[in-house]
Design a protein around this motif. Structure first.
Motif, PDB file in Angstrom:
ATOM      1  N   LEU A  57       0.833  -1.203   0.000  1.00 16.62           N
ATOM      2  CA  LEU A  57       0.000   0.000   0.000  1.00 16.62           C
ATOM      3  C   LEU A  57       0.871   1.258   0.000  1.00 16.62           C
ATOM      4  O   LEU A  57       0.647   2.182  -0.789  1.00 16.62           O
ATOM      5  CB  LEU A  57      -0.925   0.000   1.224  1.00 16.62           C
ATOM      6  N   LEU A  58       1.871   1.308   0.868  1.00 13.35           N
ATOM      7  CA  LEU A  58       2.756   2.474   0.923  1.00 13.35           C
ATOM      8  C   LEU A  58       3.468   2.691  -0.404  1.00 13.35           C
ATOM      9  O   LEU A  58       3.610   3.830  -0.858  1.00 13.35           O
ATOM     10  CB  LEU A  58       3.779   2.311   2.048  1.00 13.35           C
ATOM     11  N   LYS A  59       3.900   1.611  -1.030  1.00 12.50           N
ATOM     12  CA  LYS A  59       4.560   1.736  -2.330  1.00 12.50           C
ATOM     13  C   LYS A  59       3.620   2.383  -3.333  1.00 12.50           C
ATOM     14  O   LYS A  59       3.998   3.283  -4.080  1.00 12.50           O
ATOM     15  CB  LYS A  59       5.033   0.385  -2.851  1.00 12.50           C
ATOM     16  N   ALA A  60       2.371   1.939  -3.346  1.00 16.70           N
ATOM     17  CA  ALA A  60       1.398   2.498  -4.286  1.00 16.70           C
ATOM     18  C   ALA A  60       1.188   3.986  -4.020  1.00 16.70           C
ATOM     19  O   ALA A  60       1.173   4.800  -4.953  1.00 16.70           O
ATOM     20  CB  ALA A  60       0.074   1.748  -4.190  1.00 16.70           C
ATOM     21  N   VAL A  61       1.055   4.371  -2.770  1.00 14.72           N
ATOM     22  CA  VAL A  61       0.818   5.776  -2.429  1.00 14.72           C
ATOM     23  C   VAL A  61       2.034   6.621  -2.811  1.00 14.72           C
ATOM     24  O   VAL A  61       1.904   7.654  -3.465  1.00 14.72           O
ATOM     25  CB  VAL A  61       0.477   5.944  -0.930  1.00 14.72           C
ATOM     26  N   THR A  82       4.296   5.888   9.051  1.00 15.85           N
ATOM     27  CA  THR A  82       5.288   5.769   7.989  1.00 15.85           C
ATOM     28  C   THR A  82       4.878   6.582   6.779  1.00 15.85           C
ATOM     29  O   THR A  82       5.711   7.239   6.147  1.00 15.85           O
ATOM     30  CB  THR A  82       5.504   4.286   7.623  1.00 15.85           C
ATOM     31  N   ALA A  83       3.600   6.588   6.448  1.00 14.03           N
ATOM     32  CA  ALA A  83       3.111   7.362   5.311  1.00 14.03           C
ATOM     33  C   ALA A  83       3.350   8.855   5.532  1.00 14.03           C
ATOM     34  O   ALA A  83       3.790   9.554   4.614  1.00 14.03           O
ATOM     35  CB  ALA A  83       1.631   7.095   5.078  1.00 14.03           C
ATOM     36  N   VAL A  84       3.100   9.338   6.736  1.00 19.69           N
ATOM     37  CA  VAL A  84       3.278  10.768   7.020  1.00 19.69           C
ATOM     38  C   VAL A  84       4.749  11.160   6.882  1.00 19.69           C
ATOM     39  O   VAL A  84       5.053  12.277   6.473  1.00 19.69           O
ATOM     40  CB  VAL A  84       2.726  11.129   8.412  1.00 19.69           C
ATOM     41  N   ALA A  92      -3.095  12.074   0.060  1.00 23.58           N
ATOM     42  CA  ALA A  92      -2.886  11.121   1.153  1.00 23.58           C
ATOM     43  C   ALA A  92      -2.747  11.867   2.478  1.00 23.58           C
ATOM     44  O   ALA A  92      -3.288  11.436   3.503  1.00 23.58           O
ATOM     45  CB  ALA A  92      -1.652  10.263   0.882  1.00 23.58           C
ATOM     46  N   LEU A  93      -2.051  12.991   2.463  1.00 22.28           N
ATOM     47  CA  LEU A  93      -1.903  13.782   3.688  1.00 22.28           C
ATOM     48  C   LEU A  93      -3.239  14.361   4.143  1.00 22.28           C
ATOM     49  O   LEU A  93      -3.534  14.386   5.338  1.00 22.28           O
ATOM     50  CB  LEU A  93      -0.883  14.895   3.483  1.00 22.28           C
ATOM     51  N   VAL A  94      -4.061  14.815   3.195  1.00 23.18           N
ATOM     52  CA  VAL A  94      -5.392  15.338   3.541  1.00 23.18           C
ATOM     53  C   VAL A  94      -6.211  14.237   4.206  1.00 23.18           C
ATOM     54  O   VAL A  94      -6.858  14.459   5.241  1.00 23.18           O
ATOM     55  CB  VAL A  94      -6.102  15.898   2.290  1.00 23.18           C
ATOM     56  N   LEU A  95      -6.182  13.049   3.631  1.00 20.19           N
ATOM     57  CA  LEU A  95      -6.915  11.916   4.202  1.00 20.19           C
ATOM     58  C   LEU A  95      -6.430  11.627   5.617  1.00 20.19           C
ATOM     59  O   LEU A  95      -7.226  11.496   6.548  1.00 20.19           O
ATOM     60  CB  LEU A  95      -6.752  10.677   3.326  1.00 20.19           C
ATOM     61  N   LEU A  96      -5.107  11.555   5.795  1.00 19.72           N
ATOM     62  CA  LEU A  96      -4.557  11.235   7.105  1.00 19.72           C
ATOM     63  C   LEU A  96      -4.782  12.364   8.107  1.00 19.72           C
ATOM     64  O   LEU A  96      -5.007  12.103   9.286  1.00 19.72           O
ATOM     65  CB  LEU A  96      -3.069  10.897   6.984  1.00 19.72           C
ATOM     66  N   ALA A  97      -4.754  13.602   7.656  1.00 19.75           N
ATOM     67  CA  ALA A  97      -5.013  14.727   8.568  1.00 19.75           C
ATOM     68  C   ALA A  97      -6.430  14.672   9.118  1.00 19.75           C
ATOM     69  O   ALA A  97      -6.690  15.092  10.248  1.00 19.75           O
ATOM     70  CB  ALA A  97      -4.770  16.054   7.851  1.00 19.75           C
ATOM     71  N   GLY A  98      -7.349  14.122   8.337  1.00 16.09           N
ATOM     72  CA  GLY A  98      -8.738  14.078   8.781  1.00 16.09           C
ATOM     73  C   GLY A  98      -9.196  12.756   9.344  1.00 16.09           C
ATOM     74  O   GLY A  98     -10.117  12.708  10.148  1.00 16.09           O
ATOM     75  N   VAL A 105      -0.632  11.131  14.194  1.00 21.70           N
ATOM     76  CA  VAL A 105      -0.603  11.046  12.732  1.00 21.70           C
ATOM     77  C   VAL A 105      -1.415  12.183  12.122  1.00 21.70           C
ATOM     78  O   VAL A 105      -0.976  12.816  11.159  1.00 21.70           O
ATOM     79  CB  VAL A 105      -1.091   9.670  12.242  1.00 21.70           C
ATOM     80  N   ARG A 106      -2.590  12.448  12.666  1.00 24.73           N
ATOM     81  CA  ARG A 106      -3.406  13.543  12.131  1.00 24.73           C
ATOM     82  C   ARG A 106      -2.644  14.868  12.191  1.00 24.73           C
ATOM     83  O   ARG A 106      -2.605  15.620  11.222  1.00 24.73           O
ATOM     84  CB  ARG A 106      -4.735  13.647  12.881  1.00 24.73           C
ATOM     85  N   ASN A 107      -1.999  15.130  13.328  1.00 23.29           N
ATOM     86  CA  ASN A 107      -1.230  16.370  13.478  1.00 23.29           C
ATOM     87  C   ASN A 107      -0.021  16.399  12.544  1.00 23.29           C
ATOM     88  O   ASN A 107       0.278  17.435  11.947  1.00 23.29           O
ATOM     89  CB  ASN A 107      -0.774  16.555  14.925  1.00 23.29           C
ATOM     90  N   GLY A 108       0.663  15.276  12.418  1.00 25.15           N
ATOM     91  CA  GLY A 108       1.821  15.210  11.526  1.00 25.15           C
ATOM     92  C   GLY A 108       1.438  15.473  10.082  1.00 25.15           C
ATOM     93  O   GLY A 108       2.135  16.211   9.364  1.00 25.15           O
ATOM     94  N   ALA A 109       0.336  14.896   9.647  1.00 26.38           N
ATOM     95  CA  ALA A 109      -0.132  15.118   8.278  1.00 26.38           C
ATOM     96  C   ALA A 109      -0.540  16.576   8.083  1.00 26.38           C
ATOM     97  O   ALA A 109      -0.203  17.197   7.066  1.00 26.38           O
ATOM     98  CB  ALA A 109      -1.300  14.186   7.966  1.00 26.38           C
ATOM     99  N   ALA A 110      -1.231  17.144   9.058  1.00 23.42           N
ATOM    100  CA  ALA A 110      -1.654  18.547   8.959  1.00 23.42           C
ATOM    101  C   ALA A 110      -0.438  19.474   8.916  1.00 23.42           C
ATOM    102  O   ALA A 110      -0.419  20.439   8.141  1.00 23.42           O
ATOM    103  CB  ALA A 110      -2.563  18.902  10.136  1.00 23.42           C
ATOM    104  N   GLN A 111       0.583  19.189   9.705  1.00 24.04           N
ATOM    105  CA  GLN A 111       1.800  20.004   9.694  1.00 24.04           C
ATOM    106  C   GLN A 111       2.476  19.943   8.329  1.00 24.04           C
ATOM    107  O   GLN A 111       2.930  20.968   7.809  1.00 24.04           O
ATOM    108  CB  GLN A 111       2.760  19.558  10.779  1.00 24.04           C
ATOM    109  N   ARG A 112       2.557  18.743   7.748  1.00 25.99           N
ATOM    110  CA  ARG A 112       3.187  18.640   6.418  1.00 25.99           C
ATOM    111  C   ARG A 112       2.389  19.418   5.387  1.00 25.99           C
ATOM    112  O   ARG A 112       2.963  20.062   4.518  1.00 25.99           O
ATOM    113  CB  ARG A 112       3.291  17.172   6.000  1.00 25.99           C
TER     114      ARG A 112
END
Length: 120
Positions: A57-61, A82-84, A92-98, A105-112
């Motif tokens: 999955l990570l490879k695909a993303v 790992t994705a973040v 992908a970051l939008v999905l993980l942020a929400g 993870v949500r905070n890490g994605a939002a920061q990126r």
């Protein structure tokens, strides 16, 4: 390794090997062949097989191949962390942020996302 008399140690060693190899092969065309061979090797080992699925999955993303938002949202904390930390696309970051499983993870994605928009 999987024949070790201590099944927990055997699976731990295999997952460590999976993680190390997957990182090296993530951007390689050889990833698919390696993952297919490893899939056969870890069949019946739930944790190792699950980790391998998450590397696929990570490879695909990371490589911009088709991936499922639902699968990433349901992925383990490890996979989402790992994705973040990986070069994933903004969607992908939008999905993980929400929808990530943990606040970390949500905070890490939002920061990126914020850093990316600040440099754009």
């Amino acid at each position: 390794m999987l024949r070790d008399p201590d099944p927990v140690m055997a699976e731990s060693a295999v997952v460590t090997h999976l993680d190390r190899r997957a990182v090296r092969l993530l951007h390689s065309d050889g990833f698919a062949d390696w993952a297919a061979a490893m899939s056969a090797a870890v069949a019946g080992r739930a944790f190792a097989a699950g980790r391998l699925r998450e590397w696929v999955l990570l490879k695909a993303v990371v490589r911009g191949e088709p991936w499922s938002a639902e699968e990433l949202a349901r992925a383990s904390d490890w996979c989402q962390r790992t994705a973040v930390r990986s070069p994933v696309p903004p969607e992908a970051l939008v999905l993980l942020a929400g929808a990530a499983r943990t606040r970390l993870v949500r905070n890490g994605a939002a920061q990126r996302l914020r850093r990316a928009s600040a440099t754009a």
